[in-house]
Design a protein around this motif. Sequence first.
Motif, mmCIF file in Angstrom:
data_model
loop_
_atom_site.group_PDB
_atom_site.id
_atom_site.type_symbol
_atom_site.label_atom_id
_atom_site.label_comp_id
_atom_site.label_asym_id
_atom_site.label_seq_id
_atom_site.Cartn_x
_atom_site.Cartn_y
_atom_site.Cartn_z
ATOM 1 N N GLY A 12 48.740 44.890 49.724
ATOM 2 C CA GLY A 12 48.396 44.202 48.495
ATOM 3 C C GLY A 12 48.065 45.179 47.383
ATOM 4 N N TRP A 13 47.155 44.767 46.539
ATOM 5 C CA TRP A 13 46.759 45.546 45.352
ATOM 6 C C TRP A 13 45.269 45.351 45.149
ATOM 7 N N ASN A 14 44.569 46.426 44.767
ATOM 8 C CA ASN A 14 43.134 46.361 44.505
ATOM 9 C C ASN A 14 42.859 46.864 43.097
ATOM 10 N N SER A 15 41.886 46.253 42.442
ATOM 11 C CA SER A 15 41.635 46.509 41.023
ATOM 12 C C SER A 15 40.924 47.823 40.722
ATOM 13 N N TRP A 16 40.253 48.429 41.728
ATOM 14 C CA TRP A 16 39.304 49.501 41.392
ATOM 15 C C TRP A 16 39.956 50.774 40.882
ATOM 16 N N ASN A 17 41.016 51.244 41.523
ATOM 17 C CA ASN A 17 41.566 52.557 41.184
ATOM 18 C C ASN A 17 41.993 52.663 39.728
ATOM 19 N N TYR A 18 42.495 51.583 39.159
ATOM 20 C CA TYR A 18 42.921 51.636 37.756
ATOM 21 C C TYR A 18 41.895 51.011 36.811
ATOM 22 N N PHE A 19 41.423 49.803 37.123
ATOM 23 C CA PHE A 19 40.554 49.089 36.190
ATOM 24 C C PHE A 19 39.072 49.406 36.370
ATOM 25 N N ALA A 20 38.670 49.769 37.584
ATOM 26 C CA ALA A 20 37.240 49.973 37.887
ATOM 27 C C ALA A 20 36.442 48.765 37.385
ATOM 28 N N GLY A 21 35.379 48.998 36.609
ATOM 29 C CA GLY A 21 34.516 47.896 36.167
ATOM 30 C C GLY A 21 35.055 47.088 35.011
ATOM 31 N N ARG A 22 36.255 47.398 34.523
ATOM 32 C CA ARG A 22 36.808 46.690 33.364
ATOM 33 C C ARG A 22 37.615 45.458 33.762
ATOM 34 N N VAL A 23 37.828 45.235 35.052
ATOM 35 C CA VAL A 23 38.747 44.187 35.488
ATOM 36 C C VAL A 23 38.277 42.801 35.044
ATOM 37 N N THR A 24 39.239 41.979 34.635
ATOM 38 C CA THR A 24 38.951 40.623 34.160
ATOM 39 C C THR A 24 39.880 39.613 34.839
ATOM 40 N N ASP A 25 39.575 38.349 34.596
ATOM 41 C CA ASP A 25 40.417 37.252 35.076
ATOM 42 C C ASP A 25 41.859 37.449 34.611
ATOM 43 N N LYS A 26 42.043 37.798 33.349
ATOM 44 C CA LYS A 26 43.395 37.992 32.810
ATOM 45 C C LYS A 26 44.119 39.125 33.535
ATOM 46 N N ASP A 27 43.402 40.202 33.826
ATOM 47 C CA ASP A 27 44.024 41.317 34.542
ATOM 48 C C ASP A 27 44.553 40.865 35.900
ATOM 49 N N ILE A 28 43.782 40.037 36.590
ATOM 50 C CA ILE A 28 44.195 39.570 37.910
ATOM 51 C C ILE A 28 45.377 38.627 37.798
ATOM 52 N N ARG A 29 45.362 37.742 36.811
ATOM 53 C CA ARG A 29 46.515 36.847 36.616
ATOM 54 C C ARG A 29 47.771 37.647 36.264
ATOM 55 N N ASP A 30 47.616 38.616 35.370
ATOM 56 C CA ASP A 30 48.762 39.444 34.989
ATOM 57 C C ASP A 30 49.296 40.222 36.191
ATOM 58 N N GLY A 74 56.019 42.638 50.496
ATOM 59 C CA GLY A 74 54.894 42.503 51.417
ATOM 60 C C GLY A 74 53.517 42.649 50.812
ATOM 61 N N TYR A 75 53.447 42.999 49.522
ATOM 62 C CA TYR A 75 52.151 43.188 48.865
ATOM 63 C C TYR A 75 51.618 41.820 48.424
ATOM 64 N N VAL A 76 50.865 41.180 49.304
ATOM 65 C CA VAL A 76 50.488 39.783 49.055
ATOM 66 C C VAL A 76 49.022 39.585 48.673
ATOM 67 N N TYR A 77 48.166 40.564 48.926
ATOM 68 C CA TYR A 77 46.749 40.393 48.585
ATOM 69 C C TYR A 77 46.471 40.962 47.196
ATOM 70 N N VAL A 78 45.828 40.159 46.356
ATOM 71 C CA VAL A 78 45.369 40.594 45.037
ATOM 72 C C VAL A 78 43.848 40.661 45.123
ATOM 73 N N ASN A 79 43.304 41.858 45.188
ATOM 74 C CA ASN A 79 41.890 42.029 45.511
ATOM 75 C C ASN A 79 41.064 42.448 44.308
ATOM 76 N N ILE A 80 40.057 41.637 44.010
ATOM 77 C CA ILE A 80 39.109 41.944 42.942
ATOM 78 C C ILE A 80 37.996 42.794 43.541
#
Length: 396
Positions: free
Chosen positions: A34-52, A66-72
């Motif tokens: 999947g994909w995790n928000s921390w490496n690029y967004f760190a504490g800036r991640v938002t709802d819009k970022d996850i939807r995008d 196969g990248y099926v998990y979107v992890n906040i």
Amino acid sequence: MKPNALRLALLLAAATTLAPLASAQKLAATPPMGWNSWNYFAGRVTDKDIRDTADLLVSTGMRDAGYVYVNIDDTWEGKRDAQGHITTNEKFPDMKALADYVHSKGLKLGIYSSPGDQTCARFEGSLGHEYQDAQTYADWGIDYLKYDLCGFRKKMLADAPNDPVKQNKMMRDAYMLMHKAIVKTGRPMVYSLCQYGFDAVWDWAPEVGANLWRTTGDINATFDRMTVIGLNQDGLEKFAGPGHWNDPDMLEVGNGKLTLDENRFHMTLWAMLASPLLAGNDLTKMTPEVASILMNKQVLAIDQDPAGHQGKRIYQEGPVQIWSRELADGSTALAVFNTGEDASSMRNIALPLKQLGFSKPPMATDVWTNKPVGRLDASYKPTIPRHASILLKLTK
């Protein structure tokens, strides 16, 4: 106690011990992707970022790869309400609606918390609210929980100063508690332990229901850090298998100043390690080269091989290491790594084929190009530039 009663008691005890492992095997039969928000967004991640990100995982083909998990990761948390229920902050106005959106894309949503009263970023943790939080996650539609030790270490040190045995028991109990809370909800959730390899976590993590567990400190987007983490996984291979995976941290492919060779080295090594593959790059700026690395079908097939055998180091001399991995179809994945720093150095490697059990020269395929190399014999000595690697599939 009568013999039959004693036997029943032992069977029940064994079933209780093995239950988390059996459940885990069904949930993460191959390493989660999947994909995790921390490496690029760190504490800036938002709802819009996850939807995008969800949209981009679909449009780039990563979901189908196969990248099926979107992890906040951390910093989504708000305060608790009067009943103690965790709420989201202003960056995530409606987590249930977000989960529904992610699910509508054929993806799954992951979330983050800590067994402490605070997370790493000092947001609200789950201490004292484990069952309540797990049920909230289930109600939202969460599919994956990363549970980070950060905030709990303070409590361990305060409650058991100078007593590592008690501290480690506290840690194990805390992780087991959240596992029980997740099970009680009835909703399957991948359970990821993030506690940096303390107390030889690979020895006991399956017993507390973990599907994966961090074996190291944090990765960053440098060749030195990536290789220190990845190449030090040798010796942990016996602890990995379907449903329970060593986790050397998220992918940095496409981040920082990693070169094309270094990104391929990274992906090759993580595939050999049967590692969870959680991308952490900015998908809006993903180059074709990075996309081709993250979505190479043959490389992903090695990572996701159903036998679940983690690779191991079989040779090392100077900057050169050779790793092998047994695959379900009876073939062998063989990776050769050159960590040398001399930009002009080239290494001619003689492959230890007899050590791998090949009494006769095997047939080889270059995994990255999916092209046949031909029959290998003693004359095959690949030339590998600095910070580069090769990945072969060998068959008898």
